[in-house]
Design an enzyme around this catalytic site. Structure first.
Site, PDB file in Angstrom:
ATOM      1  N   ASP A  66       0.828  -1.297  -0.011  1.00 24.59           N
ATOM      2  CA  ASP A  66      -0.053   0.109   0.137  1.00 24.59           C
ATOM      3  C   ASP A  66       0.868   1.157   0.079  1.00 24.59           C
ATOM      4  O   ASP A  66       2.009   1.342   0.614  1.00 24.59           O
ATOM      5  CB  ASP A  66      -1.006  -0.007   1.289  1.00 24.59           C
ATOM      6  CG  ASP A  66       0.117   0.396   2.430  1.00 24.59           C
ATOM      7  OD1 ASP A  66      -0.051   1.572   2.879  1.00 24.59           O
ATOM      8  OD2 ASP A  66       0.657  -0.360   3.098  1.00 24.59           O
ATOM      9  N   CYS A  73      -5.282   2.620 -19.767  1.00 25.97           N
ATOM     10  CA  CYS A  73      -6.109   3.315 -18.797  1.00 25.97           C
ATOM     11  C   CYS A  73      -7.144   4.336 -19.628  1.00 25.97           C
ATOM     12  O   CYS A  73      -6.861   4.594 -20.997  1.00 25.97           O
ATOM     13  CB  CYS A  73      -5.171   4.061 -17.833  1.00 25.97           C
ATOM     14  SG  CYS A  73      -4.852   5.785 -18.247  1.00 25.97           S
ATOM     15  N   HIS A 109      -4.378   7.344 -14.325  1.00 25.22           N
ATOM     16  CA  HIS A 109      -3.312   6.625 -15.039  1.00 25.22           C
ATOM     17  C   HIS A 109      -2.202   6.080 -14.052  1.00 25.22           C
ATOM     18  O   HIS A 109      -1.810   4.987 -14.484  1.00 25.22           O
ATOM     19  CB  HIS A 109      -2.494   7.971 -15.825  1.00 25.22           C
ATOM     20  CG  HIS A 109      -1.324   7.628 -16.387  1.00 25.22           C
ATOM     21  ND1 HIS A 109      -1.093   6.735 -17.559  1.00 25.22           N
ATOM     22  CD2 HIS A 109      -0.089   7.668 -16.162  1.00 25.22           C
ATOM     23  CE1 HIS A 109      -0.160   6.602 -17.878  1.00 25.22           C
ATOM     24  NE2 HIS A 109       0.766   6.915 -16.728  1.00 25.22           N
TER      25      HIS A 109
HETATM   26 ZN   LIG Z   1      -2.643   6.186 -18.919  1.00 26.41          ZN
END
Ligand SMILES: [Zn+2]
Length: 408
Positions: free
Chosen positions: A269, A309, A338
């Site tokens: 994380d 993305c 992104h």
């Molecule tokens: Zn991207």
């Protein structure tokens, strides 16, 4: 199906990397995995639907912030974190201890627990191993962490030992009360030991032998050189049980993710990918770029040609550059999407390489191509040093050691 389980799907014969599957009441997580941080029960500027779309399978939420505002009781009244924030996938909550230690709110540390003043209204709170279990039960995450003591860097050996031993006693107390609350929550133990190899090995052995569902490695990436971080993992991993998932707390830049996987870690994380995105830093296969740089002003292609993305599929880098330069709200969302997608794609590439038996080559190629941003490292370390100094002031300890060795 049991509420929580972990199976190993593949192991790298040359490194300590492994690919696994974690099953929780809210879904399945394939490891190695990156978990975006949702401090305030939200991954800043990104909706749960968008998190699902980029491939997020588990998020982390911070107990410290949520217990103070809106309060764990209120979240419980709304059916727990999943219902409150409209995220139906797995959630992990930390114990709140790290914030209490690192943000300087600590007023009194005792065997009983950690008393601190809220940074919001100055109200006094006491976190104990027992109260943390109650609070995390109210929040209702799938994976929960016990109260531990995170030492600052550098740390005197006696202090490191005392903190580790208290962490072990608190782990026992946590296990003794855990099942009074929600038995379906999986409790991970936390390995400490600061920067002492012997203590790290001992802590991994002790925590690894307690009946925890998984193991978190804490107290690293708090300003120490990277070489020290990796050295500590080389001592910790061999002492850990193989059949439990391993979470390296607070680590998650692209290059650290790949290196730590090779040292046997499964879960990561880190607020860094979303935080740097909000400041214009976007990940590419060659390293981090600053989207506000002049070279993107007339760039017709996406931020990265091979990125799948939402942002790269639909917007030119010039448009994202424009949004970032004008500090438009849409930028924070597009930039965060992104970078989160980048981390999740990297995690699945790493997993695929482990399963295919090609992980060492993947790691070497990735690290050769990816140039870490030196300012990123410095920025992160500066923040942590500042936190460590504040924590020491709150404890009434001299801060001069930290001042002298403050990195430029
Ligand atoms: Zn991207």
């Amino acid at each position: 199906m049991p509420p929580f389980s972990f199976t190993i799907d593949a192991e790298c014969p040359e490194t300590w990397a492994r690919a696994g599957t974690i099953t929780t009441p809210h879904g399945v997580i394939q490891t190695p995995i990156f978990m975006p941080v949702g401090t305030q029960a939200t991954v800043k500027s990104v909706s749960p639907e968008e998190l699902h779309e980029v491939g997020v399978t588990i998020i982390l939420a911070n107990t410290y912030h949520l217990m103070l505002r809106p309060g764990s009781q209120l979240i419980s009244d709304f059916g727990g974190l999943h219902a409150f924030m409209h995220w139906d996938g797995p959630i992990l909550t930390d114990s709140g201890g790290f914030q209490v230690f690192s943000m300087g709110h600590l007023r009194k540390l005792s065997e009983e627990g950690a008393a601190f003043k809220s940074h919001l209204d100055g109200s006094v709170h006491l976190l104990t191993p027992e109260s943390v279990m109650r609070i995390e039960a109210e929040l209702g995450a799938d994976i929960i962490l016990p109260l531990d003591i995170c030492a600052a860097y550098p740390c005197a050996p006696t202090e490191a030992r005392e903190g580790m031993e208290r962490t072990h006693r608190w782990a026992e107390r946590t296990l003794a009360v855990k099942d009074r609350y929600r038995t379906e929550q999986a409790l991970f133990g936390i390995v400490q030991g600061a920067f002492e190899p012997e203590l790290r090995r001992y802590s991994a052995h002790v925590i690894g032998n307690m009946p925890f569902a998984g193991i978190a490695v804490g107290g690293l990436s708090v300003g120490e050189p990277k070489a020290v971080l990796w050295e500590m993992l080389r001592h910790v991993t061999p002492e850990l049980p193989k059949d439990k998932p391993r979470h390296l707390l607070g680590v998650g830049s692209p290059e650290d993710f790949v290196t730590a996987v090779s040292l046997g870690m499964d879960m990561f994380d880190c607020a860094l990918p979303t935080r740097v995105a909000r400041h214009g830093g976007l990940f590419t296969r060659h390293g981090r770029v600053n989207i506000t740089a002049a070279r993107f002003r007339v760039e017709r292609g996406p931020i990265e040609a091979e990125c799948d993305c939402y942002t790269c599929r639909n917007y030119s880098a010039a448009y994202v550059h424009h949004l970032a330069r004008t500090e438009e709200q849409l930028y924070y969302r597009l930039g965060s999407i992104h970078n989160i997608r980048y981390m999740l794609r990297l995690a699945s590439q790493v997993r695929a390489a482990i399963c295919a038996g090609t992980f060492p080559a993947f790691r070497d190629t990735f690290l050769a191509d990816y140039t870490p941003a030196p300012e990123e490292v410095r920025e992160e370390q500066r923040e942590k040093w500042k936190m460590a100094r504040r924590a020491n002031r709150a404890l009434g300890r001299p801060t001069s050691v930290y001042e002298q060795r403050k990195p430029r």
